[in-house]
Design a protein around this motif. Structure first.
Motif, PDB file in Angstrom:
ATOM      1  N   ASP A  36       0.939  -1.180   0.161  1.00  0.00           N
ATOM      2  CA  ASP A  36       0.108  -0.020   0.025  1.00  0.00           C
ATOM      3  C   ASP A  36       0.813   1.497  -0.186  1.00  0.00           C
ATOM      4  OD1 ASP A  36      -2.612   1.053  -0.305  1.00  0.00           O
ATOM      5  OD2 ASP A  36      -2.921   1.252   2.027  1.00  0.00           O
ATOM      6  N   ASP A  37       2.167   1.226   0.724  1.00  0.00           N
ATOM      7  CA  ASP A  37       2.968   2.422   0.501  1.00  0.00           C
ATOM      8  C   ASP A  37       3.806   2.305  -0.775  1.00  0.00           C
ATOM      9  OD1 ASP A  37       4.510   0.350   1.159  1.00  0.00           O
ATOM     10  OD2 ASP A  37       5.581   1.172   2.859  1.00  0.00           O
ATOM     11  N   LYS A  66      -8.648  -7.948  -5.829  1.00  0.00           N
ATOM     12  CA  LYS A  66      -9.155  -6.957  -6.683  1.00  0.00           C
ATOM     13  C   LYS A  66      -8.047  -6.657  -7.847  1.00  0.00           C
ATOM     14  CE  LYS A  66     -10.945  -2.457  -6.791  1.00  0.00           C
ATOM     15  NZ  LYS A  66     -12.275  -1.811  -6.199  1.00  0.00           N
ATOM     16  N   SER A  85       0.465  10.522   1.037  1.00  0.00           N
ATOM     17  CA  SER A  85      -0.180   9.465   1.687  1.00  0.00           C
ATOM     18  C   SER A  85       0.618   8.269   1.821  1.00  0.00           C
ATOM     19  CB  SER A  85      -1.483   8.904   1.260  1.00  0.00           C
ATOM     20  OG  SER A  85      -2.117   7.803   1.934  1.00  0.00           O
ATOM     21  N   THR A  87      -0.823   5.274   2.317  1.00  0.00           N
ATOM     22  CA  THR A  87      -1.749   4.386   2.025  1.00  0.00           C
ATOM     23  C   THR A  87      -2.280   4.293   0.436  1.00  0.00           C
ATOM     24  OG1 THR A  87      -3.704   5.509   2.811  1.00  0.00           O
ATOM     25  CG2 THR A  87      -2.418   3.737   4.419  1.00  0.00           C
ATOM     26  N   LEU A  89      -2.509   2.963  -2.642  1.00  0.00           N
ATOM     27  CA  LEU A  89      -3.239   1.974  -3.256  1.00  0.00           C
ATOM     28  C   LEU A  89      -4.652   2.171  -2.632  1.00  0.00           C
ATOM     29  CD1 LEU A  89      -0.768  -0.983  -3.914  1.00  0.00           C
ATOM     30  CD2 LEU A  89      -1.369   0.922  -5.633  1.00  0.00           C
ATOM     31  N   THR A  90      -4.842   1.882  -1.495  1.00  0.00           N
ATOM     32  CA  THR A  90      -6.147   2.121  -0.936  1.00  0.00           C
ATOM     33  C   THR A  90      -6.868   3.121  -1.333  1.00  0.00           C
ATOM     34  OG1 THR A  90      -5.530   0.639   1.090  1.00  0.00           O
ATOM     35  CG2 THR A  90      -7.253   2.102   1.279  1.00  0.00           C
ATOM     36  N   ASP A  91      -6.040   4.398  -0.991  1.00  0.00           N
ATOM     37  CA  ASP A  91      -6.514   5.791  -1.359  1.00  0.00           C
ATOM     38  C   ASP A  91      -6.975   5.733  -2.839  1.00  0.00           C
ATOM     39  OD1 ASP A  91      -5.879   6.562   1.071  1.00  0.00           O
ATOM     40  OD2 ASP A  91      -4.222   7.637   0.679  1.00  0.00           O
ATOM     41  N   LEU A  94      -9.426   1.927  -3.704  1.00  0.00           N
ATOM     42  CA  LEU A  94     -10.521   1.262  -2.511  1.00  0.00           C
ATOM     43  C   LEU A  94     -11.530   2.552  -2.252  1.00  0.00           C
ATOM     44  CD1 LEU A  94      -9.010  -1.411  -0.647  1.00  0.00           C
ATOM     45  CD2 LEU A  94     -10.298  -1.661  -2.917  1.00  0.00           C
ATOM     46  N   LYS A  95     -10.963   3.546  -1.910  1.00  0.00           N
ATOM     47  CA  LYS A  95     -11.970   4.768  -1.186  1.00  0.00           C
ATOM     48  C   LYS A  95     -12.647   5.386  -2.264  1.00  0.00           C
ATOM     49  CE  LYS A  95      -8.941   5.731   2.777  1.00  0.00           C
ATOM     50  NZ  LYS A  95      -8.227   6.797   3.700  1.00  0.00           N
ATOM     51  N   LYS A  96     -13.913   5.545  -2.117  1.00  0.00           N
ATOM     52  CA  LYS A  96     -14.808   6.562  -2.782  1.00  0.00           C
ATOM     53  C   LYS A  96     -14.458   8.050  -2.665  1.00  0.00           C
ATOM     54  CE  LYS A  96     -16.831   2.713  -4.271  1.00  0.00           C
ATOM     55  NZ  LYS A  96     -16.182   2.181  -5.243  1.00  0.00           N
TER      56      LYS A  96
END
Length: 97
Positions: A36-37, A66, A85, A87, A89-91, A94-96
């Motif tokens: 993620d980082d 995913k 950030s 995070t 990949l999450t940001d 995955l985040k809307k």
């Protein structure tokens, strides 16, 4: 001998040719995991188990795979998130927003 690779210009074409000839840094087929980082680690059974332990994952059924496409817009979003950030990949995926 490896210092020789660090001191000469290399194009994408020559990198691909070198890989097919067994030259360069990666020998053979290697799978990597991008964290993620945005750190990159070689994928192995040991590294996977270590990662599961690090995040205290007990139920493998709770994990979700995913697949994402990375086009121009996603690339720009990745660049922006990487500067803001830990995070990334999450940001981006995955985040809307």
């Amino acid at each position: 001998m490896e210092a020789e690779f660090m001191n000469r210009p290399m194009s994408v074409d020559s990198a691909v040719e070198g890989a097919s000839e067994g030259k360069g840094y990666v020998k053979g087929v290697v799978t990597y995991s991008v964290m993620d980082d945005l750190t990159v680690v070689p994928m192995s059974t040991i590294s996977s188990v270590t990662l599961l332990n690090k995040f205290q994952i007990k139920d493998l059924g709770s994990l979700e795979e995913k697949t994402v496409g990375v086009g121009f817009d996603e690339g720009l979003n990745l660049l922006k998130a990487s500067l803001q950030s830990k995070t990334v990949l999450t940001d981006v995926f995955l985040k809307k927003n």
